[in-house]
Design a protein around this motif. Structure first.
Motif, PDB file in Angstrom:
ATOM      1  N   ALA A  15      69.196  16.947   5.214  1.00 15.72           N
ATOM      2  CA  ALA A  15      70.375  16.585   4.439  1.00 15.72           C
ATOM      3  C   ALA A  15      71.359  17.737   4.476  1.00 15.72           C
ATOM      4  O   ALA A  15      70.954  18.901   4.484  1.00 15.72           O
ATOM      5  N   GLY A  16      72.638  17.407   4.524  1.00 21.26           N
ATOM      6  CA  GLY A  16      73.637  18.463   4.519  1.00 21.26           C
ATOM      7  C   GLY A  16      75.041  17.937   4.707  1.00 21.26           C
ATOM      8  O   GLY A  16      75.259  16.737   4.863  1.00 21.26           O
ATOM      9  N   LEU A  17      75.965  18.871   4.700  1.00 21.29           N
ATOM     10  CA  LEU A  17      77.382  18.541   4.770  1.00 21.29           C
ATOM     11  C   LEU A  17      77.886  18.656   6.209  1.00 21.29           C
ATOM     12  O   LEU A  17      77.732  19.706   6.832  1.00 21.29           O
ATOM     13  N   LEU A  18      78.468  17.572   6.715  1.00 21.76           N
ATOM     14  CA  LEU A  18      79.090  17.580   8.040  1.00 21.76           C
ATOM     15  C   LEU A  18      80.469  16.932   7.937  1.00 21.76           C
ATOM     16  O   LEU A  18      80.716  16.136   7.030  1.00 21.76           O
ATOM     17  N   ASN A  19      81.335  17.261   8.881  1.00 23.50           N
ATOM     18  CA  ASN A  19      82.576  16.506   9.008  1.00 23.50           C
ATOM     19  C   ASN A  19      82.296  15.259   9.828  1.00 23.50           C
ATOM     20  O   ASN A  19      81.579  15.321  10.833  1.00 23.50           O
ATOM     21  N   LYS A  20      82.872  14.153   9.386  1.00 26.86           N
ATOM     22  CA  LYS A  20      82.555  12.867  10.008  1.00 26.86           C
ATOM     23  C   LYS A  20      83.815  12.036  10.208  1.00 26.86           C
ATOM     24  O   LYS A  20      84.718  12.030   9.364  1.00 26.86           O
ATOM     25  N   THR A  21      83.870  11.337  11.322  1.00 26.36           N
ATOM     26  CA  THR A  21      84.852  10.267  11.470  1.00 26.36           C
ATOM     27  C   THR A  21      84.230   9.125  12.263  1.00 26.36           C
ATOM     28  O   THR A  21      83.459   9.360  13.201  1.00 26.36           O
ATOM     29  N   LYS A  22      84.528   7.922  11.854  1.00 23.17           N
ATOM     30  CA  LYS A  22      84.102   6.753  12.621  1.00 23.17           C
ATOM     31  C   LYS A  22      85.178   6.494  13.671  1.00 23.17           C
ATOM     32  O   LYS A  22      86.373   6.530  13.348  1.00 23.17           O
ATOM     33  N   VAL A  90      81.134  19.125  18.297  1.00 23.27           N
ATOM     34  CA  VAL A  90      81.245  17.700  17.987  1.00 23.27           C
ATOM     35  C   VAL A  90      80.216  16.919  18.799  1.00 23.27           C
ATOM     36  O   VAL A  90      80.076  17.131  20.009  1.00 23.27           O
ATOM     37  N   PHE A  91      79.474  16.039  18.116  1.00 23.96           N
ATOM     38  CA  PHE A  91      78.696  15.058  18.892  1.00 23.96           C
ATOM     39  C   PHE A  91      79.021  13.647  18.456  1.00 23.96           C
ATOM     40  O   PHE A  91      79.542  13.411  17.368  1.00 23.96           O
ATOM     41  N   LYS A  92      78.736  12.717  19.381  1.00 20.55           N
ATOM     42  CA  LYS A  92      79.000  11.298  19.137  1.00 20.55           C
ATOM     43  C   LYS A  92      77.683  10.561  18.988  1.00 20.55           C
ATOM     44  O   LYS A  92      76.764  10.747  19.784  1.00 20.55           O
ATOM     45  N   LEU A  93      77.627   9.742  17.962  1.00 19.31           N
ATOM     46  CA  LEU A  93      76.473   8.873  17.731  1.00 19.31           C
ATOM     47  C   LEU A  93      76.931   7.434  17.904  1.00 19.31           C
ATOM     48  O   LEU A  93      77.896   6.999  17.254  1.00 19.31           O
ATOM     49  N   ARG A  94      76.263   6.714  18.811  1.00 17.39           N
ATOM     50  CA  ARG A  94      76.607   5.309  19.044  1.00 17.39           C
ATOM     51  C   ARG A  94      75.423   4.423  18.697  1.00 17.39           C
ATOM     52  O   ARG A  94      74.302   4.640  19.187  1.00 17.39           O
ATOM     53  N   GLU A 106      81.464  23.579  11.772  1.00 17.88           N
ATOM     54  CA  GLU A 106      81.957  24.848  12.301  1.00 17.88           C
ATOM     55  C   GLU A 106      80.791  25.780  12.660  1.00 17.88           C
ATOM     56  O   GLU A 106      80.977  26.748  13.390  1.00 17.88           O
ATOM     57  N   THR A 107      79.616  25.484  12.141  1.00 16.19           N
ATOM     58  CA  THR A 107      78.460  26.370  12.318  1.00 16.19           C
ATOM     59  C   THR A 107      77.601  25.903  13.487  1.00 16.19           C
ATOM     60  O   THR A 107      76.973  24.841  13.432  1.00 16.19           O
ATOM     61  N   ASP A 108      77.580  26.712  14.555  1.00 16.91           N
ATOM     62  CA  ASP A 108      76.884  26.327  15.784  1.00 16.91           C
ATOM     63  C   ASP A 108      75.420  25.954  15.537  1.00 16.91           C
ATOM     64  O   ASP A 108      74.938  24.914  15.996  1.00 16.91           O
ATOM     65  N   SER A 109      74.702  26.828  14.799  1.00 15.09           N
ATOM     66  CA  SER A 109      73.265  26.611  14.618  1.00 15.09           C
ATOM     67  C   SER A 109      73.006  25.322  13.844  1.00 15.09           C
ATOM     68  O   SER A 109      72.059  24.579  14.131  1.00 15.09           O
ATOM     69  N   LEU A 110      73.889  25.062  12.882  1.00 14.34           N
ATOM     70  CA  LEU A 110      73.714  23.883  12.036  1.00 14.34           C
ATOM     71  C   LEU A 110      73.894  22.587  12.834  1.00 14.34           C
ATOM     72  O   LEU A 110      73.100  21.649  12.718  1.00 14.34           O
ATOM     73  N   LYS A 112      73.552  22.189  16.019  1.00 15.28           N
ATOM     74  CA  LYS A 112      72.443  22.054  16.982  1.00 15.28           C
ATOM     75  C   LYS A 112      71.193  21.504  16.300  1.00 15.28           C
ATOM     76  O   LYS A 112      70.475  20.667  16.864  1.00 15.28           O
ATOM     77  N   GLU A 113      70.933  21.974  15.078  1.00 21.46           N
ATOM     78  CA  GLU A 113      69.781  21.460  14.325  1.00 21.46           C
ATOM     79  C   GLU A 113      69.920  19.967  14.073  1.00 21.46           C
ATOM     80  O   GLU A 113      68.959  19.205  14.212  1.00 21.46           O
ATOM     81  N   TRP A 114      71.126  19.548  13.660  1.00 22.27           N
ATOM     82  CA  TRP A 114      71.355  18.129  13.411  1.00 22.27           C
ATOM     83  C   TRP A 114      71.166  17.315  14.693  1.00 22.27           C
ATOM     84  O   TRP A 114      70.521  16.263  14.674  1.00 22.27           O
ATOM     85  N   TYR A 115      71.748  17.817  15.769  1.00 28.82           N
ATOM     86  CA  TYR A 115      71.640  17.106  17.051  1.00 28.82           C
ATOM     87  C   TYR A 115      70.169  16.921  17.433  1.00 28.82           C
ATOM     88  O   TYR A 115      69.729  15.814  17.749  1.00 28.82           O
ATOM     89  N   ASN A 116      69.416  18.021  17.374  1.00 29.48           N
ATOM     90  CA  ASN A 116      68.012  17.965  17.786  1.00 29.48           C
ATOM     91  C   ASN A 116      67.191  17.065  16.873  1.00 29.48           C
ATOM     92  O   ASN A 116      66.334  16.310  17.339  1.00 29.48           O
ATOM     93  N   THR A 117      67.451  17.149  15.565  1.00 25.95           N
ATOM     94  CA  THR A 117      66.667  16.351  14.623  1.00 25.95           C
ATOM     95  C   THR A 117      66.946  14.859  14.810  1.00 25.95           C
ATOM     96  O   THR A 117      66.012  14.039  14.819  1.00 25.95           O
ATOM     97  N   ILE A 118      68.235  14.501  14.968  1.00 27.14           N
ATOM     98  CA  ILE A 118      68.573  13.086  15.178  1.00 27.14           C
ATOM     99  C   ILE A 118      67.997  12.600  16.504  1.00 27.14           C
ATOM    100  O   ILE A 118      67.428  11.503  16.586  1.00 27.14           O
ATOM    101  N   GLN A 119      68.117  13.431  17.553  1.00 21.91           N
ATOM    102  CA  GLN A 119      67.580  13.024  18.865  1.00 21.91           C
ATOM    103  C   GLN A 119      66.069  12.804  18.793  1.00 21.91           C
ATOM    104  O   GLN A 119      65.541  11.875  19.415  1.00 21.91           O
TER     105      GLN A 119
END
Ligand code: I3S
Length: 128
Positions: A15-22, A90-94, A106-110, A112-119
């Motif tokens: 759980a955490g804060l990210l910037n999001k747009t659909k 920025v990553f895209k989720l479809r 803005e935080t690189d490590s954060l 990357k963690e989100w990307y890896n966890t979702i993947q």
């Protein structure tokens, strides 16, 4: 390491804060509207909450707060998408239903963690 790195709390993965747009709904392109979102990865879903200031890691629980929207990760696709924004990280989720989201930090490590966890969740669902 993440709070769940010992696997003792299998439901809430992150759980955490990210910037999001659909950027697409059912395959139809939408106009970007970036805003901060409290993002919760729980089970097979990514759940988005508004008003992140009022959110805490425990307030996502059912009954405590109404999600803005929720994304089923089964069959979803994840791609780095720095070509789709002037922002960094920025990553895209479809989703299978053709909904597309950009998520950013803005935080690189954060990010990357989100990307890896979702993947990892997508991969687990692909194997089921
Ligand atoms: O992909 P775009 O059209 O350059 O996205 C930008 C716009 O959505 C812009 O709003 P306007 O539609 O009012 O011009 C947003 O303020 C920007 O944040 C968007 O670009 P970035 O590069 O931030 O994703």
């Amino acid at each position: 390491s993440s709070p769940d790195s010992d696997g003792c709390t299998p439901e809430l993965e992150k759980a955490g804060l990210l910037n999001k747009t659909k950027i697409a709904e059912g395959g139809r392109k939408l106009r970007k509207n970036w805003s901060p979102s409290w993002v919760v990865l729980v089970g097979n879903s990514l759940v988005f909450f508004k008003d992140p200031k009022s959110q805490t890691p425990s307030s996502w629980k059912p009954g405590n707060s109404r999600p803005e929207s929720s994304v089923d990760l089964r069959g979803a696709q994840l791609h780095w998408a720095n070509d789709l924004s002037s922002k960094k990280n920025v990553f895209k989720l479809r989703t299978v239903t053709g909904n597309e989201f950009l998520l950013q930090s803005e935080t690189d490590s954060l990010i990357k963690e989100w990307y890896n966890t979702i993947q990892n969740v997508i991969d687990r669902l692909d194997r089921e």
